[in-house]
Structure formats: C-alpha cells, structure tokens
Write a protein that holds these residues in place. Structure first.
Motif, PDB file in Angstrom:
ATOM      1  N   SER A 144      16.114 -37.153   6.214  1.00 57.19           N
ATOM      2  CA  SER A 144      15.437 -38.036   5.245  1.00 57.19           C
ATOM      3  C   SER A 144      16.561 -38.184   3.965  1.00 57.19           C
ATOM      4  CB  SER A 144      14.108 -37.316   4.863  1.00 57.19           C
ATOM      5  OG  SER A 144      13.818 -37.965   3.512  1.00 57.19           O
ATOM      6  N   THR A 145      16.470 -39.129   3.303  1.00 61.14           N
ATOM      7  CA  THR A 145      17.322 -39.299   2.021  1.00 61.14           C
ATOM      8  C   THR A 145      16.549 -39.137   0.882  1.00 61.14           C
ATOM      9  OG1 THR A 145      17.293 -41.846   2.187  1.00 61.14           O
ATOM     10  CG2 THR A 145      19.266 -40.632   3.434  1.00 61.14           C
ATOM     11  N   LEU A 146      15.214 -39.111   0.956  1.00 59.81           N
ATOM     12  CA  LEU A 146      14.593 -39.167  -0.295  1.00 59.81           C
ATOM     13  C   LEU A 146      14.593 -37.674  -0.896  1.00 59.81           C
ATOM     14  CD1 LEU A 146      12.707 -40.817  -2.044  1.00 59.81           C
ATOM     15  CD2 LEU A 146      10.708 -40.011  -0.712  1.00 59.81           C
ATOM     16  N   ARG A 147      15.577 -37.281  -1.729  1.00 56.91           N
ATOM     17  CA  ARG A 147      15.892 -36.123  -2.437  1.00 56.91           C
ATOM     18  C   ARG A 147      16.040 -36.245  -3.814  1.00 56.91           C
ATOM     19  NH1 ARG A 147      18.414 -32.947   2.419  1.00 56.91           N
ATOM     20  NH2 ARG A 147      19.349 -31.345   0.971  1.00 56.91           N
ATOM     21  N   ILE A 148      15.422 -35.146  -4.713  1.00 55.39           N
ATOM     22  CA  ILE A 148      15.615 -35.633  -6.126  1.00 55.39           C
ATOM     23  C   ILE A 148      16.444 -34.687  -6.708  1.00 55.39           C
ATOM     24  CG2 ILE A 148      14.196 -35.834  -8.345  1.00 55.39           C
ATOM     25  CD1 ILE A 148      11.763 -36.118  -6.263  1.00 55.39           C
ATOM     26  N   GLN A 207      12.995 -42.184  -8.455  1.00 49.30           N
ATOM     27  CA  GLN A 207      12.966 -41.241  -7.118  1.00 49.30           C
ATOM     28  C   GLN A 207      11.647 -40.358  -7.176  1.00 49.30           C
ATOM     29  OE1 GLN A 207      15.351 -41.575  -4.589  1.00 49.30           O
ATOM     30  NE2 GLN A 207      15.651 -43.352  -5.673  1.00 49.30           N
ATOM     31  N   LEU A 210       8.608 -42.289  -6.284  1.00 52.56           N
ATOM     32  CA  LEU A 210       8.662 -42.567  -4.762  1.00 52.56           C
ATOM     33  C   LEU A 210       8.037 -41.127  -3.766  1.00 52.56           C
ATOM     34  CD1 LEU A 210      11.835 -44.855  -4.228  1.00 52.56           C
ATOM     35  CD2 LEU A 210       9.428 -45.313  -3.850  1.00 52.56           C
ATOM     36  N   ALA A 211       8.772 -40.041  -4.326  1.00 50.68           N
ATOM     37  CA  ALA A 211       8.330 -38.925  -3.623  1.00 50.68           C
ATOM     38  C   ALA A 211       6.944 -38.557  -3.652  1.00 50.68           C
ATOM     39  CB  ALA A 211       9.221 -37.674  -4.266  1.00 50.68           C
ATOM     40  N   VAL A 214       4.731 -41.018  -1.753  1.00 52.53           N
ATOM     41  CA  VAL A 214       4.826 -40.486  -0.323  1.00 52.53           C
ATOM     42  C   VAL A 214       3.859 -39.664  -0.028  1.00 52.53           C
ATOM     43  CG1 VAL A 214       6.168 -39.573   1.305  1.00 52.53           C
ATOM     44  CG2 VAL A 214       7.153 -41.609   0.397  1.00 52.53           C
ATOM     45  N   GLU A 244      12.839 -50.027  -2.271  1.00 53.51           N
ATOM     46  CA  GLU A 244      13.618 -48.702  -2.427  1.00 53.51           C
ATOM     47  C   GLU A 244      13.468 -48.175  -0.755  1.00 53.51           C
ATOM     48  OE1 GLU A 244      15.081 -47.158  -4.647  1.00 53.51           O
ATOM     49  OE2 GLU A 244      14.820 -48.969  -6.099  1.00 53.51           O
ATOM     50  N   LEU A 245      12.334 -48.383  -0.203  1.00 52.37           N
ATOM     51  CA  LEU A 245      12.529 -47.555   1.165  1.00 52.37           C
ATOM     52  C   LEU A 245      12.378 -48.677   2.370  1.00 52.37           C
ATOM     53  CD1 LEU A 245       9.732 -44.709   0.302  1.00 52.37           C
ATOM     54  CD2 LEU A 245      12.142 -44.728   0.328  1.00 52.37           C
TER      55      LEU A 245
END
Length: 268
Positions: A144-148, A207, A210-211, A214, A244-245
């Motif tokens: 996954s690329t969803l990292r803050i 970001q 979005l996190a 989710v 974004e996603l």
C-alpha cells in the motif's frame, strides 16, 4: 494496561510465534520494539500505527510488516481483534528490511488468523506448512502507498500542528488558524512542511483525511457521514477520494469483507 508482549520470544529460530488478543477503542500502546520481526494485523477494527516517522491507518484490509527492532506505537481507533505473527530474524531474512504496509487477500487472512489462534499442541506438520506458505504470501502481497509522513521533534510548532490535524483533520480549519494556534507564521510553517515532510500543508492534510476516511469506511460508516466529519460536501469528498485513490468511496468495503468491490478494482 501492559504492552502487547508476544509470548516467549526467545532466541530460538525456526519456532515462529503468534498472538491473539482483544484491545478496546482508544487504547494507546507507546513506542516499543521487538527483537523478532512482526506481522501486525487486526482481523476486525482499525489501528493507527506510527513507525519510522510515518503514520499508517490499518483496517482489516491491510497489515504492517515490522522488521526486527522497528520502533512502533499503536492507537486503537476502534475495538480491535489483534492477530499478530512473530518471526525470528534468521527466519525472515528473505522478507523486507523496511517497514511495509501490505494488502490482505483471503488466503493470507486465513493463514494469519489460523496461526494466531492455534496452539503448539496442534499438528506440527500443518503448522510448519502454514508458516512456510504465510511467509511466501507475505513476500508477494501487494504493498500500500497510503502512508503519512510525520515530522521529528526538532520543531515543536510543526509537530504540534501535525498532531492537531491528526486529532481533527476537518477541512473547515484553515492553515492560518493552525499557524496562529502554534504561534508561527504561515510562511514559516509552509517552509517547514516542504522541508521536513516533502509536501505542502494541503497535500499532507489530504493524506491524513484519506487515511481517516479509509478507516471509517472500513468500519461501515456511510460516505455522507465520513464526508461531513472531514468538512466536505459528499460530492466534493467523493471527487477527492476518486482523484486520489482511483475509485469512489462507495466502492470501499466495510471491515470483514476484505478490500474493494470488483468495480473498484477494475477502476484502479
């Protein structure tokens, strides 16, 4: 409450360990590390994990790989049913030396939960085969690329602002308001965001939003409620989420159903 101490992490390779435990909403586990590698997974519930100056929101569709010695802190965003695996360093060298977030498919979910819930009295041949298959699946699972990104503690103003956004990510609170609250100019903070986090305030907050979105959608909350909580009109929120996603928020499945719907997977 004591830390989530794994059972019997001695120095004996070839004897992987597991942990099955319940944690209530709001519980925080302070930064700590293990001498063994860890697969951090919640079969239900959502975790906020901070590791290596990054924040990760981890619903049941994802898990975190932590190599030996990785410092990590955990905040339970809901009631969490934890199912962790632990591998000795000598048994995990073929896996990544960096922290990663990976997507959970049906097979990997069943392997992790079965291994975490079985005891040493179970069939040794089955356990050995299941551990081997689990490590193979871990090595090939999509990342996954969803990292803050998180700031270090060198500038209190930036760290305080970022924590305030994490605690309240609503778009209704302006950058100017946040800057005034920490006693710094907008220009100074904008420079700090670019230098320390590699992006501007608006992109970084997006970001975070979005996190959080989710995690709320993974719990089954309606899209409209999540949009309002983040300070968006539902249509604007859906546009941002899709942009974004690569998929609309309506296609994100709630916790327990694993991942996105077929239409969303096709859209991505």
């Amino acid at each position: 409450m004591p830390l989530a101490t794994p059972p019997e992490l001695d120095d004996e390779p070839g004897r992987a360990r597991s942990l099955a435990r319940h944690y209530p909403r709001g519980l925080r586990i302070d930064a700590h590390s293990h001498t063994w590698a860890q697969v951090l997974y919640a079969v239900s519930g959502v975790m906020w994990v901070e590791v290596e100056r990054e924040a990760l929101v981890v619903p049941p569709q994802r898990a975190v790989w932590l190599p030996p010695g990785a410092q990590h802190a955990i905040h339970m965003l809901s009631d969490v049913e934890m199912r962790n695996l632990y591998l000795h360093e000598r048994d995990s060298r073929h896996l990544s030396a960096s922290c990663e977030v990976f997507e959970i498919n049906g097979l990997l979910r069943e392997l992790i939960t079965s291994l975490a819930e079985r005891t040493r009295e179970d069939d040794d041949a089955w356990l050995a085969a299941a551990w081997r298959l689990a490590t193979i699946e871990l090595a090939h699972a999509p990342r996954s690329t969803l990292r803050i990104p998180l700031p270090d503690a060198s500038d209190r103003r930036l760290a305080t602002l970022c924590r305030a956004v994490i605690d309240n990510p609503s778009a209704e609170m302006s950058f100017e308001h946040h800057a005034a609250a920490v006693g710094a100019s907008v220009r100074t903070l904008a420079r700090l965001f670019t230098r320390e986090l590699g992006m501007g305030f608006a992109e970084w907050r997006r970001q975070v939003q979005l996190a959080v979105a989710v995690s709320r959608l993974a719990e089954g909350q309606p899209v409209s409620a999540v949009a309002r909580m983040l300070g968006y009109l539902p249509s604007s929120f859906s546009d941002m989420f899709r942009r974004e996603l690569g998929m609309p928020p309506s296609e994100f499945r709630p916790a327990g159903t694993l991942g996105f719907t077929r239409e969303a997977q096709a859209a991505s």
